[in-house]
Design a protein around this motif. Structure first.
Motif, short mmCIF file in Angstrom:
data_model
loop_
_atom_site.label_atom_id
_atom_site.label_comp_id
_atom_site.label_asym_id
_atom_site.label_seq_id
_atom_site.Cartn_x
_atom_site.Cartn_y
_atom_site.Cartn_z
N ASN A 87 62.12 32.83 77.55
CA ASN A 87 61.03 31.87 77.43
C ASN A 87 60.42 31.90 76.01
OD1 ASN A 87 59.30 29.91 78.62
ND2 ASN A 87 57.69 31.44 78.78
N LYS A 88 59.64 30.91 75.71
CA LYS A 88 59.03 30.77 74.38
C LYS A 88 60.12 30.66 73.30
CE LYS A 88 54.98 33.39 75.87
NZ LYS A 88 53.79 34.13 75.54
N ASN A 130 51.88 37.92 80.37
CA ASN A 130 51.86 37.03 79.19
C ASN A 130 53.19 36.46 78.77
OD1 ASN A 130 49.14 36.85 78.55
ND2 ASN A 130 49.18 38.91 77.68
N VAL A 131 54.20 36.69 79.55
CA VAL A 131 55.54 36.21 79.16
C VAL A 131 55.69 34.72 79.49
CG1 VAL A 131 56.78 36.84 81.28
CG2 VAL A 131 57.93 37.00 79.07
N GLY A 132 54.77 34.21 80.32
CA GLY A 132 54.80 32.78 80.62
C GLY A 132 55.12 32.44 82.07
N LYS A 133 54.92 33.40 82.97
CA LYS A 133 55.27 33.20 84.38
C LYS A 133 54.50 32.02 85.00
CE LYS A 133 54.19 37.48 85.39
NZ LYS A 133 53.88 37.88 84.00
N SER A 134 53.18 32.02 84.81
CA SER A 134 52.37 30.95 85.41
C SER A 134 52.71 29.60 84.80
CB SER A 134 50.88 31.21 85.20
OG SER A 134 50.56 32.48 85.65
N THR A 135 52.92 29.60 83.50
CA THR A 135 53.28 28.36 82.80
C THR A 135 54.58 27.79 83.37
OG1 THR A 135 52.26 29.30 80.83
CG2 THR A 135 53.58 27.32 80.51
N ASP A 193 61.61 26.66 77.08
CA ASP A 193 60.24 26.55 76.59
C ASP A 193 59.43 25.99 77.75
OD1 ASP A 193 57.84 25.59 75.60
OD2 ASP A 193 58.73 24.39 73.99
N SER A 194 58.73 26.87 78.43
CA SER A 194 58.00 26.45 79.65
C SER A 194 56.86 25.51 79.33
CB SER A 194 57.43 27.66 80.37
OG SER A 194 58.45 28.49 80.80
N GLN A 195 56.37 25.58 78.11
CA GLN A 195 55.24 24.74 77.75
C GLN A 195 55.66 23.27 77.66
OE1 GLN A 195 53.02 26.14 74.29
NE2 GLN A 195 51.51 26.89 75.76
N THR A 206 46.76 30.20 85.37
CA THR A 206 47.29 30.97 84.24
C THR A 206 46.47 32.26 84.13
OG1 THR A 206 47.25 28.79 83.29
CG2 THR A 206 48.31 30.49 82.01
N ASP A 248 60.94 28.22 71.82
CA ASP A 248 60.42 27.37 70.74
C ASP A 248 59.84 28.19 69.59
OD1 ASP A 248 58.51 27.92 72.95
OD2 ASP A 248 57.05 26.94 71.64
P1 GDP Z 1 51.93 35.07 82.51
O1 GDP Z 1 50.92 36.15 82.31
O2 GDP Z 1 53.32 35.61 82.48
O3 GDP Z 1 51.68 34.21 83.72
O4 GDP Z 1 51.84 34.12 81.21
P2 GDP Z 1 51.13 32.70 81.04
O5 GDP Z 1 51.86 31.65 81.80
O6 GDP Z 1 49.69 32.87 81.30
O7 GDP Z 1 51.41 32.42 79.48
C1 GDP Z 1 50.89 33.27 78.46
C2 GDP Z 1 50.70 32.44 77.20
O8 GDP Z 1 51.96 32.02 76.69
C3 GDP Z 1 49.89 31.17 77.43
O9 GDP Z 1 49.04 31.01 76.31
C4 GDP Z 1 50.94 30.09 77.48
O10 GDP Z 1 50.45 28.85 77.05
C5 GDP Z 1 51.98 30.62 76.51
N1 GDP Z 1 53.35 30.15 76.84
C6 GDP Z 1 53.99 30.23 78.02
N2 GDP Z 1 55.23 29.75 77.94
C7 GDP Z 1 55.40 29.32 76.67
C8 GDP Z 1 56.51 28.73 75.95
O11 GDP Z 1 57.62 28.51 76.45
N3 GDP Z 1 56.29 28.45 74.63
C9 GDP Z 1 55.12 28.72 74.02
N4 GDP Z 1 55.01 28.41 72.72
N5 GDP Z 1 54.08 29.27 74.65
C10 GDP Z 1 54.21 29.58 75.96
#
Ligand code: GDP
Length: 281
Positions: free
Chosen positions: A58-59, A131-136, A86-88, A149, A61
């Protein structure tokens, strides 16, 4: 995000994920494409054991695309299918269902052979460190904002399934696992990318690590960003140069090293130095 990973919490997180695994067909292991090894849970292979798994970088991008490609090949050589996403923005996310279907084909064919006419949807669990982007990703797959999130470990509630089209169902609460703490370099990489809070490690130490890494792997971008003609060998001189150029000064006009550290880390995390990968093959 403040999760203190004491041994008791780790054991509990492992137990919670193990419970969830009983409900699902496939695991989506989410890692940070900038640090695909450092952002893995150290016990993931043991915890997930025999469940089919797809690795999601993830991320992507924010990561160096050439390095991401190398990692995907590296994992493929270990029979681990990895996809850059890129989950965003949603880039690559559609591929997840396609690859999951392919992975689960033998299982579902077996079910059909036993006389089940219409196979049920595949059930999946997303796991990864905070913070790896699970919720996103859950929100992205769900197509609307369901999962909040930021997550609270240890809060038990009824499991719910989120429908992703007709073919996939996702557990609404991801499996939250801890990162690797033992290795100092891994800690610096997690801090540099913002996976762990700045207060866990000394900010200046993290910035020293990050600057040395940039000097070694991305010297031109470092020079360009801070208008340096060369990169000084001495890290203190480098802090001074950046501090003077960017006005990170304390009373009396001396360079404030904490400010420099904050600036550099903010620049890295907001892609002011471009797309960077900190785990290298
Ligand atoms: P969780 O703790 O694993 O659920 O992570 P979150 O979904 O809360 O994401 C943590 C941060 O990473 C947030 O600020 C998201 O906006 C950001 N984020 C998540 N996925 C991506 C991605 O694919 N690209 C980018 N640039 N940011 C991302």
């Amino acid at each position: 995000m403040t999760i203190q990973w004491f041994p008791g919490h780790m054991a509990k997180a492992k137990r919670e994920v193990t419970e969830k695994l009983k409900l699902i067909d496939i695991v989506f292991e989410l890692v940070d494409a900038r640090i695909p090894m450092s952002s893995r849970n150290p016990l993931i292979d043991e915890i997930v054991a025999n469940k089919p798994r797809i690795m999601l970088l993830n991320k992507a991008d924010m990561a160096d695309p050439d390095v991401t490609k190398q990692w995907i090949d590296f994992f493929a050589a270990q029979q681990i299918e990895a996809i850059a996403i890129d989950s965003q923005s949603g880039t690559g996310v559609k591929q997840i269902v396609t690859v999951a279907k392919e992975k689960l084909r033998p299982k579902f064919e077996k079910m059909m052979a036993k006389g089940i006419k219409r196979p049920r949807a595949m059930r999946a669990l997303i796991v990864g460190i905070p913070n790896v982007g699970k919720s996103t990703l859950i929100n992205r797959l769900a197509g609307k904002h369901i999962a909040k999130t930021g997550d609270t470990p240890g809060v038990t509630k009824a499991q719910q399934w989120i429908k992703v089209g007709k073919e996939l169902e996702l557990l609404d609460t991801p499996g939250i696992l801890w990162p690797k703490f033992e290795d100092e370099e891994v800690g610096f990489k997690l801090a540099t990318t913002g996976a762990i809070k700045d207060t866990i490690l000394n900010l200046q130490d993290v910035a020293v690590y990050a600057l040395r890494f940039l000097a070694a792997h991305y010297p031109d971008r470092l020079k360009e960003r801070y208008a340096l003609s060369d990169i000084p060998e001495d890290i203190v001189v480098l802090f001074d140069e950046i501090g003077k150029r960017r006005g990170c000064l304390a009373a009396g006009g001396v360079v404030d090293y904490d400010k420099v550290a904050e600036l550099v880390l903010r620049d890295i995390r907001t892609e002011k130095l471009g797309r960077l990968s900190f785990d290298r093959l």
